[in-house]
Design a protein around this motif. Sequence first.
Motif, PDB file in Angstrom:
ATOM      1  N   LEU A 175       5.601  -5.213  -4.425  1.00 27.66           N
ATOM      2  CA  LEU A 175       4.982  -6.158  -5.474  1.00 27.66           C
ATOM      3  C   LEU A 175       3.477  -5.744  -5.778  1.00 27.66           C
ATOM      4  O   LEU A 175       2.563  -5.519  -4.656  1.00 27.66           O
ATOM      5  CB  LEU A 175       4.987  -7.560  -5.204  1.00 27.66           C
ATOM      6  N   GLY A 176       2.990  -5.556  -6.992  1.00 32.79           N
ATOM      7  CA  GLY A 176       1.586  -5.248  -7.514  1.00 32.79           C
ATOM      8  C   GLY A 176       1.343  -3.797  -7.242  1.00 32.79           C
ATOM      9  O   GLY A 176       0.166  -3.349  -7.556  1.00 32.79           O
ATOM     10  N   MET A 177       2.281  -2.920  -6.734  1.00 34.72           N
ATOM     11  CA  MET A 177       2.083  -1.439  -6.860  1.00 34.72           C
ATOM     12  C   MET A 177       2.217  -0.747  -7.935  1.00 34.72           C
ATOM     13  O   MET A 177       3.198  -1.491  -8.933  1.00 34.72           O
ATOM     14  CB  MET A 177       3.075  -0.846  -5.676  1.00 34.72           C
ATOM     15  N   ARG A 178       1.684   0.196  -8.391  1.00 34.75           N
ATOM     16  CA  ARG A 178       1.824   1.194  -9.553  1.00 34.75           C
ATOM     17  C   ARG A 178       2.157   2.344  -9.245  1.00 34.75           C
ATOM     18  O   ARG A 178       3.020   3.079  -9.999  1.00 34.75           O
ATOM     19  CB  ARG A 178       0.472   1.140 -10.202  1.00 34.75           C
ATOM     20  N   GLU A 179       2.335   2.744  -7.930  1.00 31.49           N
ATOM     21  CA  GLU A 179       2.884   4.059  -7.566  1.00 31.49           C
ATOM     22  C   GLU A 179       3.668   4.083  -6.392  1.00 31.49           C
ATOM     23  O   GLU A 179       3.575   2.986  -5.544  1.00 31.49           O
ATOM     24  CB  GLU A 179       1.737   5.016  -7.143  1.00 31.49           C
ATOM     25  N   GLU A 180       4.573   4.772  -6.276  1.00 30.94           N
ATOM     26  CA  GLU A 180       5.324   4.901  -4.859  1.00 30.94           C
ATOM     27  C   GLU A 180       4.453   5.375  -3.734  1.00 30.94           C
ATOM     28  O   GLU A 180       3.542   5.971  -3.899  1.00 30.94           O
ATOM     29  CB  GLU A 180       6.539   6.087  -4.772  1.00 30.94           C
ATOM     30  N   VAL A 181       5.054   4.812  -2.431  1.00 31.60           N
ATOM     31  CA  VAL A 181       4.343   5.348  -1.478  1.00 31.60           C
ATOM     32  C   VAL A 181       5.555   5.590  -0.310  1.00 31.60           C
ATOM     33  O   VAL A 181       6.637   5.239  -0.218  1.00 31.60           O
ATOM     34  CB  VAL A 181       3.567   4.268  -0.643  1.00 31.60           C
ATOM     35  N   SER A 182       5.075   6.704   0.567  1.00 32.48           N
ATOM     36  CA  SER A 182       6.071   6.801   1.581  1.00 32.48           C
ATOM     37  C   SER A 182       5.984   5.902   2.835  1.00 32.48           C
ATOM     38  O   SER A 182       4.813   5.501   2.964  1.00 32.48           O
ATOM     39  CB  SER A 182       5.589   8.500   2.013  1.00 32.48           C
ATOM     40  N   ILE A 183       7.128   5.661   3.353  1.00 33.99           N
ATOM     41  CA  ILE A 183       7.196   4.727   4.518  1.00 33.99           C
ATOM     42  C   ILE A 183       8.046   5.265   5.700  1.00 33.99           C
ATOM     43  O   ILE A 183       8.806   6.136   5.426  1.00 33.99           O
ATOM     44  CB  ILE A 183       7.772   3.403   4.312  1.00 33.99           C
TER      45      ILE A 183
END
Length: 120
Positions: free
Chosen positions: A54-62
């Motif tokens: 929520l609130g992210m603009r870009e993907e991140v790796s997890i």
Amino acid sequence: MGLPATRRDLHLQSPGWRSGPVDLASSHRLRLRGLRPRPDGRGLLIRTRSVHGLGMREEVSIVGLGADGSVYRVGVLRPRGLAVMVQCRWILELPIAEPLPTVGDGVMVFAGPATTVGGA
């Protein structure tokens, strides 16, 4: 997985892989905020079993880590997405372009600047 007392300048390492600088999300505010990619490319280690986009603009790796540091799952968190990793105790969020450890690896946490793999 034992953690140093410091909340900044951590790095995680397994055979053949090491993270860049990582912060420990030690407060509710930091956990809620999540990684939200920053220009300095830092990662975020969160003691949790789920993360949201929520609130992210870009993907991140997890990377989902067990209590002993074993890598259970590696994936991508998309904006407005949700990742639940019931078998994990920690989730590492990294900028999308960073290399990732392999599922099954054992990851160790170190304080201070990262060293090269193999101790060189």
